[in-house]
Design an enzyme around this catalytic site. Structure first.
Site: not given
Ligand code: DAT
Ligand code: MG
Length: 164
Positions: A29, A69, A77, A136, A139, A150
């Site tokens: 990212k 996404y 978010f 973070n 991905h 994807e």
């Molecule tokens: P991951 O990347 O661990 O698969 P995800 O698919 O649930 O997590 O979410 C996509 C991204 O969105 C994640 O890497 C960081 C952000 N994100 C997820 N949950 C969030 C939240 N509750 N508040 C803020 N950002 C969030």
């Molecule tokens: Mg995810």
């Protein structure tokens, strides 16, 4: 059919042995790219023993990220996530190997970098920045279905990567 034992035939047999059971889409990212962590992330993927089948640097636009996404559309978010992902270049990687989807998610660590285990990419290299979206570093696809979807979004030109 019996294959005669000689070194040429052994090479053919080895080439035909299925070594790739799975592929995943990994993104470095904008926070990872800005902090100069491309090499660090690639090293962790390669040191684990996964193969890099495709890699490119790109600036993602809103249309691409909305597709990628889609599962998060409507969440609080979502807009900050899209804005963050458009804030700089990203690196898209297709990695291959047995159980690479699960394996890379383990290498990445849990979503929240504050509590991600030390030893993981997120646990070692990221922390809470106080922003609306969690930043973070990486991905990783979460299932074979997501991976196929994807990979097609980020590498539409690579028809050779379809079908795992
Ligand atoms: P991951 O990347 O661990 O698969 P995800 O698919 O649930 O997590 O979410 C996509 C991204 O969105 C994640 O890497 C960081 C952000 N994100 C997820 N949950 C969030 C939240 N509750 N508040 C803020 N950002 C969030
Ligand atoms: Mg995810």
């Amino acid at each position: 059919m019996e294959i005669p034992e000689n070194s040429a035939n052994r090479q053919v047999v080895i080439r035909l042995t299925p070594v790739t059971q799975e592929r995943t889409l990994i993104l470095i990212k904008p926070d990872g790219v800005r902090r100069g962590l491309i090499g660090e992330v690639i090293a962790r993927i390669e040191n684990k023993g996964y193969q890099i089948a495709a890699i490119k640097s790109l600036l993602a636009d809103r249309a691409l990220l909305t597709q990628h996404y889609a599962e998060h559309e409507g969440k609080p978010f979502f807009e900050p996530l899209v804005e963050f992902m458009m804030s700089g270049s990203i690196v898209a990687i297709v990695a291959e190997g047995n159980r690479v989807i699960e394996g890379f998610r383990k290498l990445a660590g849990t979503t929240d970098p504050t509590t991600a285990e030390p030893g993981t990419i997120r646990g070692d290299l990221a922390r809470d920045q106080g922003t609306k979206v969690v930043q973070n570093i990486v991905h990783g696809s979460d299932s074979p279905e997501s991976a196929a979807r994807e990979i097609a979004i980020f590498f539409p030109e690579r028809s050779d990567l379809k079908g795992l």
